[in-house]
Design a protein around this motif. Structure first.
Motif, PDB file in Angstrom:
ATOM      1  N   CYS A  22     -87.286  22.582  19.304  1.00 50.90           N
ATOM      2  CA  CYS A  22     -87.877  21.300  19.667  1.00 50.90           C
ATOM      3  C   CYS A  22     -88.360  21.350  21.012  1.00 50.90           C
ATOM      4  O   CYS A  22     -87.578  21.379  21.835  1.00 50.90           O
ATOM      5  N   ALA A  23     -89.778  21.470  21.167  1.00 51.61           N
ATOM      6  CA  ALA A  23     -90.426  21.622  22.181  1.00 51.61           C
ATOM      7  C   ALA A  23     -90.816  20.259  22.838  1.00 51.61           C
ATOM      8  O   ALA A  23     -91.240  19.474  22.273  1.00 51.61           O
ATOM      9  N   ALA A  24     -90.554  19.946  24.041  1.00 51.88           N
ATOM     10  CA  ALA A  24     -90.620  18.770  24.572  1.00 51.88           C
ATOM     11  C   ALA A  24     -91.523  18.650  25.813  1.00 51.88           C
ATOM     12  O   ALA A  24     -91.750  19.612  26.486  1.00 51.88           O
ATOM     13  N   SER A  25     -92.531  17.539  25.851  1.00 50.94           N
ATOM     14  CA  SER A  25     -93.542  17.844  26.847  1.00 50.94           C
ATOM     15  C   SER A  25     -93.008  16.664  27.946  1.00 50.94           C
ATOM     16  O   SER A  25     -92.444  15.462  27.468  1.00 50.94           O
ATOM     17  N   GLY A  26     -93.441  16.552  29.204  1.00 48.05           N
ATOM     18  CA  GLY A  26     -93.011  15.527  30.055  1.00 48.05           C
ATOM     19  C   GLY A  26     -91.934  16.037  31.043  1.00 48.05           C
ATOM     20  O   GLY A  26     -90.995  16.849  30.768  1.00 48.05           O
ATOM     21  N   ARG A  27     -92.034  15.647  32.383  1.00 47.75           N
ATOM     22  CA  ARG A  27     -91.170  16.155  33.216  1.00 47.75           C
ATOM     23  C   ARG A  27     -89.695  15.689  33.211  1.00 47.75           C
ATOM     24  O   ARG A  27     -88.744  16.049  34.038  1.00 47.75           O
ATOM     25  N   THR A  28     -89.472  14.578  32.261  1.00 48.82           N
ATOM     26  CA  THR A  28     -88.256  13.909  32.504  1.00 48.82           C
ATOM     27  C   THR A  28     -87.188  14.418  31.240  1.00 48.82           C
ATOM     28  O   THR A  28     -86.059  13.921  30.920  1.00 48.82           O
ATOM     29  N   PHE A  29     -87.648  15.516  30.466  1.00 47.84           N
ATOM     30  CA  PHE A  29     -86.835  15.942  29.413  1.00 47.84           C
ATOM     31  C   PHE A  29     -85.412  16.412  29.787  1.00 47.84           C
ATOM     32  O   PHE A  29     -84.476  15.912  29.131  1.00 47.84           O
ATOM     33  N   SER A  30     -84.960  16.855  31.070  1.00 52.45           N
ATOM     34  CA  SER A  30     -83.529  17.173  31.395  1.00 52.45           C
ATOM     35  C   SER A  30     -82.857  16.001  31.845  1.00 52.45           C
ATOM     36  O   SER A  30     -81.739  16.319  31.976  1.00 52.45           O
ATOM     37  N   THR A  31     -83.333  14.959  31.782  1.00 52.30           N
ATOM     38  CA  THR A  31     -82.675  13.554  31.982  1.00 52.30           C
ATOM     39  C   THR A  31     -82.293  12.954  30.646  1.00 52.30           C
ATOM     40  O   THR A  31     -81.313  12.064  30.804  1.00 52.30           O
ATOM     41  N   TYR A  32     -82.772  13.421  29.421  1.00 51.45           N
ATOM     42  CA  TYR A  32     -82.689  12.711  28.283  1.00 51.45           C
ATOM     43  C   TYR A  32     -81.392  13.505  27.518  1.00 51.45           C
ATOM     44  O   TYR A  32     -81.010  14.735  27.448  1.00 51.45           O
ATOM     45  N   ASN A  33     -80.420  12.715  26.810  1.00 47.45           N
ATOM     46  CA  ASN A  33     -79.487  13.121  25.829  1.00 47.45           C
ATOM     47  C   ASN A  33     -80.602  13.675  24.662  1.00 47.45           C
ATOM     48  O   ASN A  33     -81.480  13.083  24.283  1.00 47.45           O
ATOM     49  N   MET A  34     -80.216  14.614  23.863  1.00 42.72           N
ATOM     50  CA  MET A  34     -81.139  15.117  22.708  1.00 42.72           C
ATOM     51  C   MET A  34     -80.147  15.257  21.526  1.00 42.72           C
ATOM     52  O   MET A  34     -78.900  15.353  21.626  1.00 42.72           O
ATOM     53  N   ALA A  35     -80.697  14.916  20.487  1.00 39.57           N
ATOM     54  CA  ALA A  35     -80.087  15.092  19.088  1.00 39.57           C
ATOM     55  C   ALA A  35     -81.103  15.594  17.852  1.00 39.57           C
ATOM     56  O   ALA A  35     -82.148  15.487  18.162  1.00 39.57           O
ATOM     57  N   TRP A  36     -80.402  15.935  17.019  1.00 37.27           N
ATOM     58  CA  TRP A  36     -80.965  16.260  15.545  1.00 37.27           C
ATOM     59  C   TRP A  36     -80.513  15.474  14.697  1.00 37.27           C
ATOM     60  O   TRP A  36     -79.213  15.371  14.769  1.00 37.27           O
TER      61      TRP A  36
END
Length: 124
Positions: A22-36
């Motif tokens: 899952c590729a994310a755009s945006g500079r805030t990716f590293s601040t988000y919890n992620m899920a599947w």
């Protein structure tokens, strides 16, 4: 805000492995919890796995625990789902999601950002 694009789905046989990305755009990716999450035909979208913003904590649904591994590379703005020992009941559209809380069984409505999904079919 973040935009998400999944890839890596396909048709595999029982017992095979797949890795979803899952590729994310945006500079805030590293601040988000992620899920599947995943959704089979006729079923509600269900939690599969989640990972904290720094990768330090992971959570899995009982149905995938021990077979799936979620990971992330914040330098590449990408989250992965390694799926091993796949079963026919794993067949579903798999969705990447961002920005929600951690924990097993979190409802999909708690996540505000979604990808378009990638189909995984496990069949002999």
């Amino acid at each position: 805000q973040v935009q998400l694009v999944e890839s890596g789905g396909g048709l595999v046989q029982p017992g095979d492995s797949l890795r979803l990305s899952c590729a994310a755009s945006g500079r805030t990716f590293s601040t988000y919890n992620m899920a599947w999450f995943r959704q089979a035909p006729g079923n509600e979208r269900e939690f599969a796995a989640s990972i904290s913003w720094n990768g330090g904590r992971t959570y899995y649904a009982d149905t995938v625990k021990g077979r799936f591994t979620i990971s992330r590379d914040n330098a590449k703005n990408t989250v992965y789902l390694q799926m091993n020992s796949l079963k026919p009941e794993d067949t579903a559209v798999y969705y990447c999601a961002a920005g929600g809380p951690l924990g097993v069984g979190v409802g999909y409505r708690r996540y505000p950002y979604w990808g378009q999904g990638t189909q995984v079919t496990v069949s002999s």
